[in-house]
Design a protein around this motif. Structure first.
Motif, PDB file in Angstrom:
ATOM      1  N   ARG A  10      27.234  14.133  47.504  1.00 12.39           N
ATOM      2  CA  ARG A  10      27.057  14.556  46.117  1.00 12.39           C
ATOM      3  C   ARG A  10      25.577  14.593  45.759  1.00 12.39           C
ATOM      4  NH1 ARG A  10      29.214  10.562  43.375  1.00 12.39           N
ATOM      5  NH2 ARG A  10      31.288  11.183  44.038  1.00 12.39           N
ATOM      6  N   GLU A  11      24.834  13.595  46.231  1.00 15.75           N
ATOM      7  CA  GLU A  11      23.395  13.553  45.967  1.00 15.75           C
ATOM      8  C   GLU A  11      22.692  14.755  46.596  1.00 15.75           C
ATOM      9  OE1 GLU A  11      20.308  12.070  43.914  1.00 15.75           O
ATOM     10  OE2 GLU A  11      22.328  11.238  43.888  1.00 15.75           O
ATOM     11  N   SER A  12      23.123  15.160  47.784  1.00  8.95           N
ATOM     12  CA  SER A  12      22.549  16.315  48.463  1.00  8.95           C
ATOM     13  C   SER A  12      22.850  17.602  47.691  1.00  8.95           C
ATOM     14  CB  SER A  12      23.095  16.410  49.891  1.00  8.95           C
ATOM     15  OG  SER A  12      22.589  17.537  50.535  1.00  8.95           O
ATOM     16  N   ILE A  13      24.061  17.721  47.183  1.00 13.72           N
ATOM     17  CA  ILE A  13      24.456  18.885  46.382  1.00 13.72           C
ATOM     18  C   ILE A  13      23.618  18.944  45.112  1.00 13.72           C
ATOM     19  CG2 ILE A  13      26.331  19.851  44.967  1.00 13.72           C
ATOM     20  CD1 ILE A  13      28.266  18.701  47.175  1.00 13.72           C
ATOM     21  N   LYS A  14      23.497  17.815  44.447  1.00 15.04           N
ATOM     22  CA  LYS A  14      22.707  17.744  43.210  1.00 15.04           C
ATOM     23  C   LYS A  14      21.237  18.090  43.485  1.00 15.04           C
ATOM     24  CE  LYS A  14      21.504  14.470  39.550  1.00 15.04           C
ATOM     25  NZ  LYS A  14      21.695  13.101  39.065  1.00 15.04           N
ATOM     26  N   ASN A  15      20.705  17.565  44.560  1.00 17.92           N
ATOM     27  CA  ASN A  15      19.319  17.821  44.942  1.00 17.92           C
ATOM     28  C   ASN A  15      19.096  19.311  45.228  1.00 17.92           C
ATOM     29  OD1 ASN A  15      16.669  16.774  45.509  1.00 17.92           O
ATOM     30  ND2 ASN A  15      17.106  17.157  47.669  1.00 17.92           N
ATOM     31  N   TYR A  16      20.049  19.917  45.915  1.00 19.06           N
ATOM     32  CA  TYR A  16      19.930  21.360  46.185  1.00 19.06           C
ATOM     33  C   TYR A  16      19.891  22.147  44.870  1.00 19.06           C
ATOM     34  CZ  TYR A  16      21.074  26.110  47.445  1.00 19.06           C
ATOM     35  OH  TYR A  16      21.053  27.474  47.551  1.00 19.06           O
ATOM     36  N   ARG A  34      25.769  22.071  54.361  1.00 14.14           N
ATOM     37  CA  ARG A  34      26.247  21.920  55.743  1.00 14.14           C
ATOM     38  C   ARG A  34      25.118  21.681  56.728  1.00 14.14           C
ATOM     39  NH1 ARG A  34      30.086  26.410  57.892  1.00 14.14           N
ATOM     40  NH2 ARG A  34      29.136  25.612  59.762  1.00 14.14           N
ATOM     41  N   GLU A  35      23.903  22.123  56.386  1.00 12.60           N
ATOM     42  CA  GLU A  35      22.761  21.892  57.263  1.00 12.60           C
ATOM     43  C   GLU A  35      22.495  20.394  57.405  1.00 12.60           C
ATOM     44  OE1 GLU A  35      19.515  24.188  55.662  1.00 12.60           O
ATOM     45  OE2 GLU A  35      20.664  26.059  55.822  1.00 12.60           O
ATOM     46  N   PHE A  37      24.945  17.973  56.295  1.00 11.08           N
ATOM     47  CA  PHE A  37      26.248  17.352  56.555  1.00 11.08           C
ATOM     48  C   PHE A  37      27.167  18.384  57.214  1.00 11.08           C
ATOM     49  CE2 PHE A  37      24.476  15.132  52.877  1.00 11.08           C
ATOM     50  CZ  PHE A  37      24.581  13.803  53.292  1.00 11.08           C
ATOM     51  N   PRO A  38      27.051  18.567  58.539  1.00 10.47           N
ATOM     52  CA  PRO A  38      27.810  19.627  59.230  1.00 10.47           C
ATOM     53  C   PRO A  38      29.329  19.516  59.076  1.00 10.47           C
ATOM     54  CG  PRO A  38      26.204  18.606  60.707  1.00 10.47           C
ATOM     55  CD  PRO A  38      26.198  17.817  59.437  1.00 10.47           C
ATOM     56  N   ASN A  39      29.838  18.322  58.816  1.00  8.72           N
ATOM     57  CA  ASN A  39      31.290  18.136  58.731  1.00  8.72           C
ATOM     58  C   ASN A  39      31.833  18.193  57.306  1.00  8.72           C
ATOM     59  OD1 ASN A  39      31.498  17.826  61.521  1.00  8.72           O
ATOM     60  ND2 ASN A  39      31.013  15.646  61.383  1.00  8.72           N
ATOM     61  N   ILE A  40      30.985  18.496  56.339  1.00  7.83           N
ATOM     62  CA  ILE A  40      31.448  18.548  54.950  1.00  7.83           C
ATOM     63  C   ILE A  40      32.404  19.737  54.785  1.00  7.83           C
ATOM     64  CG2 ILE A  40      29.569  20.002  54.066  1.00  7.83           C
ATOM     65  CD1 ILE A  40      29.569  18.158  51.545  1.00  7.83           C
ATOM     66  N   SER A  41      33.424  19.556  53.972  1.00  7.04           N
ATOM     67  CA  SER A  41      34.370  20.653  53.742  1.00  7.04           C
ATOM     68  C   SER A  41      34.012  21.396  52.464  1.00  7.04           C
ATOM     69  CB  SER A  41      35.800  20.106  53.638  1.00  7.04           C
ATOM     70  OG  SER A  41      35.972  19.415  52.415  1.00  7.04           O
ATOM     71  N   LEU A  42      34.468  22.631  52.387  1.00  6.59           N
ATOM     72  CA  LEU A  42      34.253  23.431  51.189  1.00  6.59           C
ATOM     73  C   LEU A  42      34.935  22.766  49.991  1.00  6.59           C
ATOM     74  CD1 LEU A  42      33.128  25.971  49.847  1.00  6.59           C
ATOM     75  CD2 LEU A  42      35.168  27.200  50.626  1.00  6.59           C
TER      76      LEU A  42
END
Length: 129
Positions: A10-16, A34-35, A37-42
Motif C-alpha cells: 500500500r505504501e508503494s502504491i501511495k508513493n507511486y 509490480r516492478e 512487488f512482482p507477486n502482487i495481484s491486480l
C-alpha cells in the motif's frame, strides 16, 4: 474506524501516486508496483487504491469511459478530461468554492463541497487535428 495495519505494498502504491503527474488507472499502477512487488495481484492493487481513496490518501476520479483514475494529490483542485484521448490532467486555477454559496441560495439543506470536472480537447489532440 480501526487503524489500518501497515502494508509495504500500500505504501508503494501511495508513493507511486504521489510522484506521478499522470492520473493512472489501476492497471497502470499495477504495472509500476509490480516492478517492486512482482507477486502482487491486480486485485490487491484495486483494494489498496480504493482503501487509499476511502481514507483520503488518494483521490478516485471517475471518467466517462468507466475506468477510474487515481490521484495522489489530495488538496482541493480541479481536473480536465480530454474527450479525444481520455487523458486526465490537473487544472491550475483559482478555487471556485463560492459556487457552494451560489448553489445554496435556493436550497434548504447545507452544501459543504462540490465536484467539478472540465471536458474538452487537450493541447496534444488539438495539435494532431
Amino acid at each position: 474506524m480501526a487503524t489500518l495495519k501497515y502494508s509495504r505494498q500500500r505504501e508503494s502504491i501511495k508513493n507511486y501516486l504521489l510522484h506521478t503527474e499522470e492520473h493512472p488507472t489501476a492497471d497502470t499502477v499495477y504495472m509500476h508496483v509490480r516492478e517492486e512487488f512482482p507477486n502482487i495481484s491486480l486485485g490487491t492493487v484495486y483494494r489498496n487504491l480504493n482503501l487509499l481513496a476511502e481514507t483520503g490518501d488518494a483521490l478516485k476520479i471517475p471518467t466517462p469511459s468507466g475506468g477510474d483514475r487515481f490521484d495522489g494529490k489530495t488538496t482541493p483542485h480541479y481536473h480536465f478530461i480530454c474527450t479525444c484521448c481520455g487523458k486526465v490532467m490537473d487544472l491550475d486555477m483559482d478555487s471556485i468554492d463560492h459556487i457552494n454559496e451560489i448553489a445554496g441560495k435556493n436550497f434548504a439543506g447545507q452544501i459543504e463541497s462540490h465536484t467539478t470536472m472540465f471536458y474538452g480537447k487537450c493541447e496534444d489532440c488539438i495539435l494532431k487535428s
